[in-house]
Write a protein that holds these residues in place. Structure first.
Motif, PDB file in Angstrom:
ATOM      1  N   TYR A   9       0.445 -44.422 -60.527  1.00  0.00           N
ATOM      2  CA  TYR A   9      -0.293 -43.696 -59.498  1.00  0.00           C
ATOM      3  C   TYR A   9      -1.763 -44.099 -59.537  1.00  0.00           C
ATOM      4  N   SER A  10      -2.383 -44.088 -58.363  1.00  0.00           N
ATOM      5  CA  SER A  10      -3.754 -44.553 -58.268  1.00  0.00           C
ATOM      6  C   SER A  10      -4.564 -43.703 -57.291  1.00  0.00           C
ATOM      7  N   HIS A  11      -5.823 -43.454 -57.653  1.00  0.00           N
ATOM      8  CA  HIS A  11      -6.765 -42.793 -56.750  1.00  0.00           C
ATOM      9  C   HIS A  11      -7.435 -43.807 -55.827  1.00  0.00           C
ATOM     10  N   ALA A  12      -7.201 -45.098 -56.090  1.00  0.00           N
ATOM     11  CA  ALA A  12      -7.865 -46.174 -55.334  1.00  0.00           C
ATOM     12  C   ALA A  12      -6.804 -47.082 -54.735  1.00  0.00           C
ATOM     13  N   TRP A  13      -5.921 -46.511 -53.925  1.00  0.00           N
ATOM     14  CA  TRP A  13      -4.748 -47.229 -53.441  1.00  0.00           C
ATOM     15  C   TRP A  13      -5.114 -48.462 -52.629  1.00  0.00           C
ATOM     16  N   ASN A  14      -6.032 -48.331 -51.676  1.00  0.00           N
ATOM     17  CA  ASN A  14      -6.383 -49.469 -50.832  1.00  0.00           C
ATOM     18  C   ASN A  14      -7.002 -50.601 -51.641  1.00  0.00           C
ATOM     19  N   GLU A  15      -7.874 -50.248 -52.577  1.00  0.00           N
ATOM     20  CA  GLU A  15      -8.498 -51.265 -53.421  1.00  0.00           C
ATOM     21  C   GLU A  15      -7.468 -51.958 -54.303  1.00  0.00           C
ATOM     22  N   SER A  43      10.316 -58.322 -62.554  1.00  0.00           N
ATOM     23  CA  SER A  43      10.021 -56.890 -62.455  1.00  0.00           C
ATOM     24  C   SER A  43       9.351 -56.573 -61.116  1.00  0.00           C
ATOM     25  N   VAL A  44       9.303 -55.287 -60.814  1.00  0.00           N
ATOM     26  CA  VAL A  44       8.593 -54.783 -59.646  1.00  0.00           C
ATOM     27  C   VAL A  44       7.546 -53.778 -60.117  1.00  0.00           C
ATOM     28  N   LEU A  45       6.327 -53.936 -59.631  1.00  0.00           N
ATOM     29  CA  LEU A  45       5.263 -52.978 -59.907  1.00  0.00           C
ATOM     30  C   LEU A  45       4.978 -52.215 -58.628  1.00  0.00           C
ATOM     31  N   GLU A  46       5.142 -50.907 -58.675  1.00  0.00           N
ATOM     32  CA  GLU A  46       4.869 -50.041 -57.531  1.00  0.00           C
ATOM     33  C   GLU A  46       3.622 -49.206 -57.819  1.00  0.00           C
ATOM     34  N   ILE A  47       2.723 -49.154 -56.854  1.00  0.00           N
ATOM     35  CA  ILE A  47       1.515 -48.338 -56.955  1.00  0.00           C
ATOM     36  C   ILE A  47       1.581 -47.284 -55.861  1.00  0.00           C
ATOM     37  N   LYS A  48       1.536 -46.017 -56.247  1.00  0.00           N
ATOM     38  CA  LYS A  48       1.605 -44.929 -55.276  1.00  0.00           C
ATOM     39  C   LYS A  48       0.295 -44.145 -55.257  1.00  0.00           C
ATOM     40  N   LYS A  49       0.010 -43.557 -54.106  1.00  0.00           N
ATOM     41  CA  LYS A  49      -1.203 -42.755 -53.972  1.00  0.00           C
ATOM     42  C   LYS A  49      -1.105 -41.506 -54.846  1.00  0.00           C
ATOM     43  N   TYR A  50      -2.222 -41.183 -55.492  1.00  0.00           N
ATOM     44  CA  TYR A  50      -2.286 -39.977 -56.315  1.00  0.00           C
ATOM     45  C   TYR A  50      -2.917 -38.874 -55.486  1.00  0.00           C
ATOM     46  N   ASP A 105      -8.338 -53.272 -63.625  1.00  0.00           N
ATOM     47  CA  ASP A 105      -8.152 -53.338 -62.176  1.00  0.00           C
ATOM     48  C   ASP A 105      -8.926 -52.196 -61.511  1.00  0.00           C
ATOM     49  N   PRO A 106      -8.900 -52.065 -60.182  1.00  0.00           N
ATOM     50  CA  PRO A 106      -9.716 -51.049 -59.511  1.00  0.00           C
ATOM     51  C   PRO A 106      -9.405 -49.610 -59.894  1.00  0.00           C
ATOM     52  N   SER A 107      -8.237 -49.346 -60.455  1.00  0.00           N
ATOM     53  CA  SER A 107      -7.912 -47.994 -60.925  1.00  0.00           C
ATOM     54  C   SER A 107      -8.357 -47.755 -62.360  1.00  0.00           C
ATOM     55  N   GLY A 108      -8.879 -48.792 -63.010  1.00  0.00           N
ATOM     56  CA  GLY A 108      -9.241 -48.664 -64.416  1.00  0.00           C
ATOM     57  C   GLY A 108      -8.088 -48.900 -65.360  1.00  0.00           C
ATOM     58  N   ASN A 109      -6.962 -49.423 -64.854  1.00  0.00           N
ATOM     59  CA  ASN A 109      -5.849 -49.773 -65.739  1.00  0.00           C
ATOM     60  C   ASN A 109      -6.241 -50.924 -66.641  1.00  0.00           C
ATOM     61  N   ILE A 110      -5.806 -50.864 -67.905  1.00  0.00           N
ATOM     62  CA  ILE A 110      -6.031 -51.962 -68.844  1.00  0.00           C
ATOM     63  C   ILE A 110      -4.838 -52.900 -68.724  1.00  0.00           C
ATOM     64  N   VAL A 111      -5.055 -54.045 -68.096  1.00  0.00           N
ATOM     65  CA  VAL A 111      -3.981 -54.977 -67.770  1.00  0.00           C
ATOM     66  C   VAL A 111      -4.019 -56.154 -68.743  1.00  0.00           C
TER      67      VAL A 111
END
Length: 234
Positions: A9-15, A43-50, A105-111
């Motif tokens: 989940y991400s608060h920065a979906w568009n970014e 694999s599949v990575l899905e990002i959903k709006k928070y 990344d733009p959500s602050g995930n450590i990739v």
């Protein structure tokens, strides 16, 4: 263990969509008003709006071919700033025989991008692109109930790496070492290497081995559901 799909989940979906598709060049599989999916190798990575307060972040990693680590690092540095630990922008894990580098990344995930020399294949490609990613190889599961969730995973066929004991206050690599993919089970307030971020509990879901769906709620409680395998017709 194969991680088939991870939903974050991400608060920065568009970014996030712009970053992964336009900047990094991952293939976009689908998009709705509420999220998008990209192809990360097998694999599949899905990002959903928070839709709640807060800014979720996670640690996840992707396996890359063993002969493309240097190329992948140069590719990443041309697009994003790599994070550093003790003034180094890469690390070698002797226990796992693996090299890794990291970025936010733009959500602050450590990739992380990881070459696991004993288990990952080489590639015929001469230079790296997002299409050379092999699979999602790590995703954190953060909870206040490490032992309880660890035993749930073990009972559902996900062992601790190399038969290690579950550590309540440490990071547990759940999965077979030979497969090169792990669920990183651990408590809150652990600092993620190559960042100043401490692990926190946020909702997520994933599918492994096309057989087990795992979901974690915002309180760090886990639900496991065995999936029906649909066989093709002769």
């Amino acid at each position: 263990m194969i991680i088939n799909k991870v939903t974050l989940y991400s608060h920065a979906w568009n970014e996030m969509r712009s970053f992964y598709v336009d900047v990094l060049g991952f293939d976009l599989l689908s998009q709705t008003d509420d999220g998008f999916e990209i192809k990360a190798g097998e694999s599949v990575l899905e990002i959903k709006k928070y839709h709640h307060k807060g800014k979720p972040f996670y640690h996840f990693a992707m396996n890359i071919p063993t002969n493309l680590f240097t190329s992948a690092k140069a590719w990443a540095k041309s697009k994003v700033e790599l994070t550093r630990e003790d003034d180094d922008d890469e690390v070698y894990f002797s226990f796992s025989d693996a090299h890794s580098f990291y970025f936010l990344d733009p959500s602050g995930n450590i990739v992380g991008f990881i070459s696991r020399y004993s288990v990952s294949p080489e590639s015929e490609a001469k230079s790296f692109s997002a299409q050379n990613v092999l699979c999602i190889s790590e995703i954190n599961i953060t909870t206040d109930e490490v032992t309880v969730l660890g035993n749930q995973l073990i009972n559902n066929g996900v062992p601790v790496r190399k038969g290690e004991a579950i550590r309540e206050d440490g990071l547990n690599f759940m999965g077979e070492h030979e497969a090169g993919s792990f669920l990183l089970l651990g408590p809150r307030k652990r600092r993620w290497i190559f960042s100043d971020k401490e692990s926190e509990i946020f909702p997520l879901s994933l599918v492994i081995n096309q057989q087990l769906a795992i979901s974690l709620d915002g309180e760090g409680l886990m639900e496991l559901k065995k999936l029906k395998i649909t066989k093709g017709k002769d």
